[in-house]
Design a protein around this motif. Structure first.
Motif, mmCIF file in Angstrom:
data_model
loop_
_atom_site.group_PDB
_atom_site.id
_atom_site.type_symbol
_atom_site.label_atom_id
_atom_site.label_comp_id
_atom_site.label_asym_id
_atom_site.label_seq_id
_atom_site.Cartn_x
_atom_site.Cartn_y
_atom_site.Cartn_z
ATOM 1 N N LEU A 307 -1.606 5.169 -4.149
ATOM 2 C CA LEU A 307 -2.415 5.347 -2.948
ATOM 3 C C LEU A 307 -2.780 4.002 -2.333
ATOM 4 O O LEU A 307 -2.757 3.836 -1.107
ATOM 5 C CB LEU A 307 -3.684 6.135 -3.276
ATOM 6 C CG LEU A 307 -3.479 7.573 -3.768
ATOM 7 C CD1 LEU A 307 -4.820 8.230 -4.027
ATOM 8 C CD2 LEU A 307 -2.678 8.381 -2.757
ATOM 9 N N LYS A 308 -3.099 3.032 -3.175
ATOM 10 C CA LYS A 308 -3.413 1.701 -2.659
ATOM 11 C C LYS A 308 -2.184 1.098 -1.972
ATOM 12 O O LYS A 308 -2.292 0.463 -0.919
ATOM 13 C CB LYS A 308 -3.871 0.795 -3.794
ATOM 14 C CG LYS A 308 -4.299 -0.590 -3.315
ATOM 15 C CD LYS A 308 -4.720 -1.487 -4.475
ATOM 16 C CE LYS A 308 -5.142 -2.859 -3.971
ATOM 17 N NZ LYS A 308 -5.438 -3.797 -5.068
ATOM 18 N N ARG A 310 0.336 2.676 -0.479
ATOM 19 C CA ARG A 310 0.591 3.319 0.817
ATOM 20 C C ARG A 310 -0.463 2.914 1.844
ATOM 21 O O ARG A 310 -0.143 2.710 3.014
ATOM 22 C CB ARG A 310 0.634 4.836 0.646
ATOM 23 C CG ARG A 310 1.835 5.309 -0.150
ATOM 24 C CD ARG A 310 1.906 6.816 -0.249
ATOM 25 N NE ARG A 310 3.057 7.232 -1.035
ATOM 26 C CZ ARG A 310 3.374 8.494 -1.284
ATOM 27 N NH1 ARG A 310 2.613 9.479 -0.785
ATOM 28 N NH2 ARG A 310 4.433 8.789 -2.003
ATOM 29 N N PHE A 311 -1.703 2.813 1.415
ATOM 30 C CA PHE A 311 -2.762 2.389 2.327
ATOM 31 C C PHE A 311 -2.502 0.967 2.809
ATOM 32 O O PHE A 311 -2.675 0.651 3.984
ATOM 33 C CB PHE A 311 -4.124 2.472 1.623
ATOM 34 C CG PHE A 311 -5.279 2.171 2.529
ATOM 35 C CD1 PHE A 311 -5.910 3.188 3.227
ATOM 36 C CD2 PHE A 311 -5.723 0.871 2.708
ATOM 37 C CE1 PHE A 311 -6.965 2.920 4.075
ATOM 38 C CE2 PHE A 311 -6.771 0.589 3.557
ATOM 39 C CZ PHE A 311 -7.397 1.614 4.249
#
Length: 393
Positions: A307-308, A310-311
């Protein structure tokens, strides 16, 4: 001819084949409009296809409804109209101040006899057309000798056409009166490089010079041989690195597909330094900010690596787009199905428009909030600081 209504009344009536409206003033709205005649229940109407993001909206109008519709779009929302008809071809260009220039070329001979399909549902017409053999597409294994697209390569064929549509939208920014230079960083096997040359030079008649740059010597050797084979005299392939390339003093359009991580930043900085009219970039592997960003509030999310990652990729491209706007570019981030079927499917399209405005407080607050500063800002700020120092001496 100077009157838009007169132009529309005359040439919609005289066998319109197709009309394309492009160059939107509002980058968040409708991107392009295509119009063609259709026969519905025995009545001639005009099918209007509006491209809004990844959606295509369709409406059918009678002639008396179509003309005020087009007038409204051209008088406040779009900058360019291209018309092809049975007896003429025409264009409408609208300046920043709203001045409208209309040009018409009357057609004679066999070109006037082209038939137009009035079927309501017809096969999509690509800029690179299926059924017409193109040498580089044959040699690169996309089509056979008869021009039929090979099934395993049909997605690639559509993707090439999609990218050419992005270029078609910005053609008004490319000068027809002189040689234009296009630089393709990280050209790889050069499907797109050859497609751009074929489209701009052979199909649209631009005086264009295209330079493909890549680190792999075997790729450069193969592509150079193909360019010689096709007689593409102004298509050149060079081995080199994006950051250190200094082989030309002026570039009109910069293209980067999958320049990895900060290589994209170096390519964008080069484009800004050249004052390129158009930048088309599909970034890849945005690792830099993934190693920088931190935030206590978002730590529960950032604790999950994927998630980090992609963010960080979204944040990277958002900041890049804002930095380009500060350099005087109208910038969009568009969805693009890329050449290798990976999640890297965002395209940054930047078109030179003005002197630019320095990033505001929100931009600075965003970077401070995430403890992020992309390489593109380092590169451009270093250049601006050096320029300010030189001007002060």
């Amino acid at each position: 001819m100077t009157d838009l209504i007169e132009f529309l009344n005359r040439y919609v009536e005289q066998g319109l084949h197709q009309m394309t409206i492009s160059g939107p003033r509002n980058k968040e709205g409708i991107r392009k409009i295509k119009i063609r005649p259709v026969m519905l229940k025995g009545e001639l109407k005009y099918q209007v296809s509006e491209t809004l993001g990844q959606k295509e909206l369709h409406h059918n109008y009678r002639k008396e409804e179509l003309i005020p519709y087009v007038q409204q779009k051209m008088e406040g929302q779009f900058r360019q109209l291209q018309m092809e008809g049975g007896s003429a071809r025409g264009s409408v260009l609208v300046s920043k101040k709203g001045k409208m220039t209309i040009q018409v070329k009357e057609m004679q001979g066999s070109c006037c006899k082209q038939e137009v399909s009035l079927e309501h549902n017809r096969k999509k017409k690509y800029l690179l057309q299926e059924g017409i053999p193109v040498p580089f597409l044959i040699d690169l294994g996309v089509m056979n000798q008869e021009g039929r697209i090979l099934k395993p390569k049909y997605d690639k064929f559509k993707q090439l056409n999609r990218f050419l549509e992005f270029i078609e939208d910005v053609l008004p920014k490319l000068d027809r009166e002189r040689e234009i230079t296009v630089l393709d960083f990280g050209c790889g096997k050069s499907y797109l490089t050859f497609a751009m040359y074929h489209y701009l030079k052979e199909l649209r008649g631009y005086d264009v010079k295209i330079i493909g740059l890549d680190l792999k010597s075997d790729v450069i050797e193969t592509c150079s041989g193909l360019a010689r084979k096709y007689g593409y005299e102004k298509l050149q392939f060079l081995q080199g690195d994006i950051a250190s390339y200094k082989g030309t003093g002026r570039v009109d359009m910069v293209v980067t597909l999958h320049a990895c991580d900060t290589a994209t930043d170096y390519a964008l900085a080069k484009a800004v330094a050249w004052d390129a009219s158009v930048i088309l970039s599909v970034p890849c592997c945005q690792h830099e900010l993934n190693g920088q960003i931190s935030n206590k509030i978002l730590e529960p999310v950032f604790s999950y690596g994927i998630l980090k990652e992609r963010f960080a990729a979204i944040l990277t491209d958002g900041l890049r787009a804002k930095i380009l706007e500060s350099q005087g570019y109208d910038t969009q981030i568009l969805e693009f199905i890329d050449m290798e079927h990976t999640p890297k499917n965002l395209l940054i399209r930047a078109v030179k428009s003005s002197k630019g405005v320095k990033p505001g407080n929100q931009y600075r607050e965003c970077m401070e909030f995430f403890h992020a500063r992309p390489t593109l800002e380092h590169l451009l700020c270093a250049g601006e600081e050096a320029e300010d120092e030189a001007n002060s001496n």
